[in-house]
Design an enzyme around this catalytic site. Sequence first.
Site, PDB file in Angstrom:
ATOM      1  N   HIS A   1      -5.217  -0.744  -2.298  1.00  0.00           N
ATOM      2  CA  HIS A   1      -6.578  -0.923  -3.252  1.00  0.00           C
ATOM      3  C   HIS A   1      -6.436   0.101  -4.415  1.00  0.00           C
ATOM      4  CE1 HIS A   1      -8.366  -1.364   0.897  1.00  0.00           C
ATOM      5  NE2 HIS A   1      -8.736  -2.335   0.204  1.00  0.00           N
TER       6      HIS A   1
ATOM      7  N   ARG B   1      -6.946  -3.302   8.339  1.00  0.00           N
ATOM      8  CA  ARG B   1      -7.078  -3.558   9.604  1.00  0.00           C
ATOM      9  C   ARG B   1      -5.856  -2.677  10.363  1.00  0.00           C
ATOM     10  NH1 ARG B   1      -9.221  -8.517   7.696  1.00  0.00           N
ATOM     11  NH2 ARG B   1     -11.476  -8.844   8.972  1.00  0.00           N
TER      12      ARG B   1
HETATM   13  P1  AMP Z   1     -10.449  -5.685   0.950  1.00  0.00           P
HETATM   14  O1  AMP Z   1     -10.951  -4.350   1.170  1.00  0.00           O
HETATM   15  O2  AMP Z   1      -9.429  -6.007   2.172  1.00  0.00           O
HETATM   16  O3  AMP Z   1     -11.413  -6.702   0.774  1.00  0.00           O
HETATM   17  O4  AMP Z   1      -9.485  -5.684  -0.370  1.00  0.00           O
HETATM   18  C1  AMP Z   1      -9.917  -5.468  -1.532  1.00  0.00           C
HETATM   19  C2  AMP Z   1      -8.672  -5.546  -2.663  1.00  0.00           C
HETATM   20  O5  AMP Z   1      -7.637  -5.256  -2.525  1.00  0.00           O
HETATM   21  C3  AMP Z   1      -8.387  -7.436  -2.381  1.00  0.00           C
HETATM   22  O6  AMP Z   1      -8.115  -7.916  -3.735  1.00  0.00           O
HETATM   23  C4  AMP Z   1      -7.204  -7.203  -1.741  1.00  0.00           C
HETATM   24  O7  AMP Z   1      -6.359  -8.315  -1.946  1.00  0.00           O
HETATM   25  C5  AMP Z   1      -6.687  -5.732  -2.333  1.00  0.00           C
HETATM   26  N1  AMP Z   1      -5.701  -5.511  -1.076  1.00  0.00           N
HETATM   27  C6  AMP Z   1      -5.620  -5.223   0.066  1.00  0.00           C
HETATM   28  N2  AMP Z   1      -4.687  -4.814   0.356  1.00  0.00           N
HETATM   29  C7  AMP Z   1      -3.493  -4.973  -0.484  1.00  0.00           C
HETATM   30  C8  AMP Z   1      -2.184  -4.646  -0.571  1.00  0.00           C
HETATM   31  N3  AMP Z   1      -1.461  -4.135   0.505  1.00  0.00           N
HETATM   32  N4  AMP Z   1      -1.633  -4.680  -1.720  1.00  0.00           N
HETATM   33  C9  AMP Z   1      -2.287  -4.954  -2.752  1.00  0.00           C
HETATM   34  N5  AMP Z   1      -3.742  -5.334  -2.635  1.00  0.00           N
HETATM   35  C10 AMP Z   1      -4.406  -5.099  -1.649  1.00  0.00           C
END
Ligand code: AMP
Length: 281
Positions: A37, A187
């Site tokens: 993030h 997760r």
């Molecule tokens: P989430 O909180 O899981 O909905 O993710 C929010 C944003 O962070 C989304 O655009 C995800 O694709 C991005 N994101 C989550 N994990 C990663 C990662 N390991 N590398 C790059 N971006 C990520």
Amino acid sequence: MEVLHAKERMQEKILRYNEKNMTIGFVPTMGALHEGHLSLVECSRRRDDVTVVSIFVNPAQFNQRDDYEKYPRDLKSDLNHLEQAGVDVVFTPTEQEMYPEPDNREFDFGGLDKVMEGKHRPGHFDGVARIVTRLFDLVMPHRAYFGEKDYQQLAIIRHLTRQMRYNIDIVGCPIIRESDGLAKSSRNARLTHEQRKEAPEISQALFEAIEHSGRCSPDEIREQVISRLNKNPQIDVEYFEIVDDKTLKPIRRKEEAKENRACIAAWVGSVRLIDNVKISF
Ligand code: AMP
């Protein structure tokens, strides 16, 4: 850094930025923030005058109530990270604030939702689109940053942005990994010590697929990856597909292959993990 909970306060803030002609970069998240993030925040900080981050665990995009309830939440630590990263505004609405009335909109994603996550998680991308359109309407960013970690989501949001004529530049950012290759994910915090040791095999199988792509067909690689991972008693592959990186149509033969992504979803115990790599034949 300002932390706002109400849409009205957010709107006032955006109005003030617009009056000053400042460009707004937006990073939507569900919290439990990690370096993945924060890499999106960094991208925005480099390009935009102000960076807005939202934290909202969006019930509409979860298929199982249990997954929604068990989703990790740690607002205090998230705010600390964002403050240090130099974020200007954090928007953390309640469910009532975001969905004062039920939102049952369904979207046409031009077929992009018929494979992989969309196929295995019915309604998931409608849920994503409901929240993302609401947030886009509110924040009206110049650029919005999404991770390639959720590759299909990124493709669908690009499609949605064009379809709904949002004047927003969608920026895709590379996957950030742990030192053993495991893609960072909120997760991962739910893995037991034992499962955490096994989980990197998922990304290792993807990296091995890249190595084999010179001499094997997409179909052969698919078989190799699935059988290798399913030999591990801790891992259960839900899908592995090699797809065209724009249309997301699965590719079976070498001749069809151009620009591709190898995408996987696998269960490690009760935790569902996704990952992907760029692959060429
Ligand atoms: P989430 O909180 O899981 O909905 O993710 C929010 C944003 O962070 C989304 O655009 C995800 O694709 C991005 N994101 C989550 N994990 C990663 C990662 N390991 N590398 C790059 N971006 C990520």
